[in-house]
Design an enzyme around this catalytic site. Structure first.
Site, mmCIF file in Angstrom:
data_model
loop_
_atom_site.group_PDB
_atom_site.id
_atom_site.type_symbol
_atom_site.label_atom_id
_atom_site.label_comp_id
_atom_site.label_asym_id
_atom_site.label_seq_id
_atom_site.Cartn_x
_atom_site.Cartn_y
_atom_site.Cartn_z
ATOM 1 N N GLU A 94 36.289 35.867 38.140
ATOM 2 C CA GLU A 94 35.385 35.338 37.130
ATOM 3 C C GLU A 94 34.445 34.324 37.768
ATOM 4 O O GLU A 94 34.822 33.607 38.684
ATOM 5 C CB GLU A 94 36.187 34.651 36.013
ATOM 6 C CG GLU A 94 36.955 35.650 35.163
ATOM 7 C CD GLU A 94 37.667 34.988 33.985
ATOM 8 O OE1 GLU A 94 37.593 35.559 32.888
ATOM 9 O OE2 GLU A 94 38.299 33.929 34.158
ATOM 10 N N CYS A 107 29.056 28.558 38.991
ATOM 11 C CA CYS A 107 30.389 28.178 39.454
ATOM 12 C C CYS A 107 31.020 29.426 40.074
ATOM 13 O O CYS A 107 31.267 30.414 39.396
ATOM 14 C CB CYS A 107 31.214 27.650 38.285
ATOM 15 S SG CYS A 107 32.874 27.157 38.774
ATOM 16 N N CYS A 114 44.946 32.152 43.585
ATOM 17 C CA CYS A 114 44.997 30.945 44.414
ATOM 18 C C CYS A 114 46.441 30.682 44.808
ATOM 19 O O CYS A 114 47.360 30.907 44.019
ATOM 20 C CB CYS A 114 44.447 29.746 43.643
ATOM 21 S SG CYS A 114 44.330 28.237 44.635
ATOM 22 N N CYS A 118 48.492 24.484 41.497
ATOM 23 C CA CYS A 118 48.364 23.173 40.851
ATOM 24 C C CYS A 118 48.852 23.313 39.404
ATOM 25 O O CYS A 118 48.563 24.302 38.732
ATOM 26 C CB CYS A 118 46.913 22.704 40.876
ATOM 27 S SG CYS A 118 46.275 22.483 42.561
ATOM 28 N N CYS A 121 46.294 24.102 36.398
ATOM 29 C CA CYS A 121 45.231 25.107 36.599
ATOM 30 C C CYS A 121 45.745 26.517 36.358
ATOM 31 O O CYS A 121 46.747 26.938 36.923
ATOM 32 C CB CYS A 121 44.674 24.981 38.010
ATOM 33 S SG CYS A 121 43.375 26.180 38.372
ATOM 34 N N GLY A 163 40.209 29.931 43.262
ATOM 35 C CA GLY A 163 40.549 29.859 44.674
ATOM 36 C C GLY A 163 40.279 28.528 45.332
ATOM 37 O O GLY A 163 39.655 27.637 44.762
ATOM 38 N N GLU A 164 40.787 28.403 46.545
ATOM 39 C CA GLU A 164 40.581 27.202 47.357
ATOM 40 C C GLU A 164 39.632 27.588 48.495
ATOM 41 O O GLU A 164 40.027 28.288 49.439
ATOM 42 C CB GLU A 164 41.930 26.707 47.904
ATOM 43 C CG GLU A 164 41.845 25.677 49.014
ATOM 44 C CD GLU A 164 40.971 24.474 48.689
ATOM 45 O OE1 GLU A 164 41.071 23.907 47.584
ATOM 46 O OE2 GLU A 164 40.150 24.104 49.556
ATOM 47 N N SER A 195 34.307 22.330 46.463
ATOM 48 C CA SER A 195 35.399 21.517 45.939
ATOM 49 C C SER A 195 36.723 21.967 46.542
ATOM 50 O O SER A 195 37.034 23.156 46.568
ATOM 51 C CB SER A 195 35.441 21.647 44.410
ATOM 52 O OG SER A 195 36.479 20.851 43.879
ATOM 53 N N SER A 218 39.496 17.144 44.850
ATOM 54 C CA SER A 218 40.280 17.029 43.615
ATOM 55 C C SER A 218 41.472 16.131 43.888
ATOM 56 O O SER A 218 42.453 16.565 44.475
ATOM 57 C CB SER A 218 40.751 18.413 43.174
ATOM 58 O OG SER A 218 39.635 19.259 42.992
ATOM 59 N N LEU A 219 41.370 14.883 43.469
ATOM 60 C CA LEU A 219 42.410 13.904 43.799
ATOM 61 C C LEU A 219 43.512 13.925 42.746
ATOM 62 O O LEU A 219 44.676 14.142 43.051
ATOM 63 C CB LEU A 219 41.760 12.519 43.934
ATOM 64 C CG LEU A 219 42.617 11.444 44.578
ATOM 65 C CD1 LEU A 219 43.124 11.871 45.951
ATOM 66 C CD2 LEU A 219 41.820 10.139 44.692
ATOM 67 N N ASN A 220 43.148 13.632 41.511
ATOM 68 C CA ASN A 220 44.030 13.874 40.356
ATOM 69 C C ASN A 220 45.279 13.022 40.232
ATOM 70 O O ASN A 220 46.022 13.152 39.245
ATOM 71 C CB ASN A 220 44.451 15.356 40.286
ATOM 72 C CG ASN A 220 43.267 16.272 40.090
ATOM 73 O OD1 ASN A 220 42.259 15.859 39.523
ATOM 74 N ND2 ASN A 220 43.359 17.497 40.556
ATOM 75 N N ASN A 294 41.483 20.590 30.236
ATOM 76 C CA ASN A 294 41.299 21.736 29.340
ATOM 77 C C ASN A 294 42.660 22.367 29.078
ATOM 78 O O ASN A 294 43.307 22.844 29.988
ATOM 79 C CB ASN A 294 40.342 22.735 29.980
ATOM 80 C CG ASN A 294 38.951 22.139 30.137
ATOM 81 O OD1 ASN A 294 38.370 21.639 29.180
ATOM 82 N ND2 ASN A 294 38.437 22.144 31.349
ATOM 83 N N CYS A 337 36.694 24.207 33.529
ATOM 84 C CA CYS A 337 37.492 23.924 34.728
ATOM 85 C C CYS A 337 38.936 24.330 34.543
ATOM 86 O O CYS A 337 39.582 23.966 33.571
ATOM 87 C CB CYS A 337 37.502 22.434 35.032
ATOM 88 S SG CYS A 337 35.935 21.773 35.484
HETATM 89 N N1 SAH Z 1 40.529 24.711 44.616
HETATM 90 C C1 SAH Z 1 39.378 23.871 44.440
HETATM 91 C C2 SAH Z 1 38.332 24.423 43.493
HETATM 92 C C3 SAH Z 1 38.814 24.965 42.153
HETATM 93 S S1 SAH Z 1 39.298 23.840 40.892
HETATM 94 C C4 SAH Z 1 39.813 22.482 43.990
HETATM 95 O O1 SAH Z 1 40.978 22.286 43.732
HETATM 96 O O2 SAH Z 1 38.979 21.599 43.978
HETATM 97 C C5 SAH Z 1 37.920 22.973 40.360
HETATM 98 C C6 SAH Z 1 38.253 21.689 39.598
HETATM 99 O O3 SAH Z 1 38.843 21.957 38.323
HETATM 100 C C7 SAH Z 1 39.250 20.796 40.328
HETATM 101 O O4 SAH Z 1 38.727 19.520 40.457
HETATM 102 C C8 SAH Z 1 40.471 20.761 39.419
HETATM 103 O O5 SAH Z 1 41.115 19.523 39.531
HETATM 104 C C9 SAH Z 1 39.861 21.024 38.051
HETATM 105 N N2 SAH Z 1 40.802 21.607 37.082
HETATM 106 C C10 SAH Z 1 41.737 22.539 37.316
HETATM 107 N N3 SAH Z 1 42.404 22.847 36.180
HETATM 108 C C11 SAH Z 1 41.852 22.100 35.189
HETATM 109 C C12 SAH Z 1 42.091 21.985 33.774
HETATM 110 N N4 SAH Z 1 43.008 22.731 33.163
HETATM 111 N N5 SAH Z 1 41.322 21.131 33.073
HETATM 112 C C13 SAH Z 1 40.364 20.416 33.689
HETATM 113 N N6 SAH Z 1 40.093 20.488 35.013
HETATM 114 C C14 SAH Z 1 40.833 21.315 35.763
#
Ligand code: SAH
Length: 363
Positions: A94, A107, A114, A118, A121, A163-164, A195, A218-220, A294, A337
């Protein structure tokens, strides 16, 4: 001629030139071919009318021009569009088009599924199926551009789809070189953001390359204990090592890194987290993008309340950091996202979906 035809969608301009030299042609024919494929987005060799007819016939035996097939398109209430692409082997990806006042951002996905799993995700629930080839990544962008009305152009690109990207470094690098070529689509690297979930060797490789794209991380989370639980990649490359690679990342003047931070209710959204985040990022030229989580029933977490996100932002701003809240786009069509996933049940107009092998993982 035997063997698989060469896919011109994944050819660099100088490779197209070398191909023409090999065929006894002058090199500029290669540039013409590259322009037809990448700038004019023509897939039919017969339509490449600046190339002599005999050369087109020869080329027809040597090369093909691939493009992923649009399987389905969905439009969200806010104008965001999600496109489901079918690939040659039946896999699907997608991609999302996000219109804004002054820009149109694509995007882009770089893998089918992937490997990183995480917790927040949906793509992670698919497991890793395979890398996209350079031709598939380029084709994805060209097909997205094709789907737009004449006069509308993709202005920005974020590698934030499925994907990463740094785990598919070589393909991503080649695709970006093709897409940024001035004779092709002509994207400016400054309007491209890659990213990563924090693949440190990949960040170092990107730093050493001359690609010149923006980097988002993506630190989180603000402690290794929590980040280990949210993002298993942290066990391999913990926060200190990740931020060291970020500090070493060469930034042109007036450019900054982006740190993405998904706000999860009661998980990573406390005032202490905000203070810790400010300390962690001290001395790094970066901005923070707070992402409202989300939600879907398939994921365990809940979104932070708006007030808490704003309080978090305030603490960061008081510590003299730039922090913005990312407006969630395309939620009603699962285009936001972390919502991209293929291969699960879908309406009956779609082809038979491939079976999903992996089990949902929770932390
Ligand atoms: N693998 C890469 C790119 C894909 S994710 C990465 O991790 O950066 C792109 C962004 O979406 C990341 O910053 C991730 O933290 C965020 N993301 C993933 N799942 C999400 C969700 N359910 N709600 C909001 N953001 C999310």
């Amino acid at each position: 001629m035997t063997g698989r035809p060469l896919d011109a969608t994944g050819l660099l301009r100088d490779e197209a030139e070398a191909l023409m030299a090999e065929l006894g042609q002058s090199r500029y024919r290669g540039r013409q071919l590259f322009q037809w494929v990448q700038a004019r987005r023509v897939t039919n060799l017969g339509a490449m009318t600046t190339l002599p007819r005999t050369l087109r016939a020869t080329l027809a035996e040597r090369i093909s021009v691939s493009r992923p097939v649009v399987v389905r398109e969905q439009r969200a209430a806010d104008g965001t569009r999600k496109v489901l692409f079918g690939l040659r082997d039946g896999e699907e990806i997608e991609s999302v088009l996000i219109p804004d006042e002054d820009r149109l951002t694509a995007c882009v996905s770089t893998q089918v599924g992937c490997a990183l799993a995480c917790r927040f995700c949906l793509t992670g629930l698919m497991g890793m199926r395979r890398n996209l080839t350079p031709a598939e990544i380029v084709g994805e962008v060209l097909a997205l551009q094709d789907s737009l009305e004449p006069g509308t152009r993709i202005s920005n690109m974020v590698l934030m789809g499925m994907g990463e990207p740094l785990l598919n470094f070589r393909a991503v690098e080649r695709a970006l070189r093709i897409l940024c070529d001035e004779y092709g689509a002509g994207f400016s690297p400054r309007r491209i953001t890659l990213s990563t979930a924090g693949h440190v060797p990949g960040i170092r490789k990107l730093a050493a390359s001359d690609l010149g794209v923006n980097l988002a991380v993506s630190l989180n989370a603000t402690t290794d204990g929590m980040r280990d639980r949210l993002m298993p990649i942290n066990k391999r490359w913990p926060i200190a090592e990740l931020l060291e690679a970020c500090r070493a990342y060469p930034l042109p003047q007036r450019r900054r890194l982006t740190f993405e931070y998904v706000m999860l209710d009661g998980v990573n959204d406390s005032a202490e987290d905000a203070q810790r985040l400010a300390r962690l990022l001290c001395g790094i030229r970066g901005k923070i993008n707070l992402i409202p989580f989300n939600v879907t029933p398939d994921l365990p977490d809940r979104p932070s309340p708006r007030e808490r996100i704003e309080a978090f932002q305030r603490i960061l701003c008081n510590a003299h950091l730039t922090a913005t809240i990312r407006e969630s786009r395309g939620q009603d069509i699962s285009a936001a996202c972390g919502m991209l996933r293929t291969g699960t049940d879908r309406d009956s107009t779609a082809k038979t979906p491939p079976t999903v092998k992996s089990e949902p993982k929770t932390g």
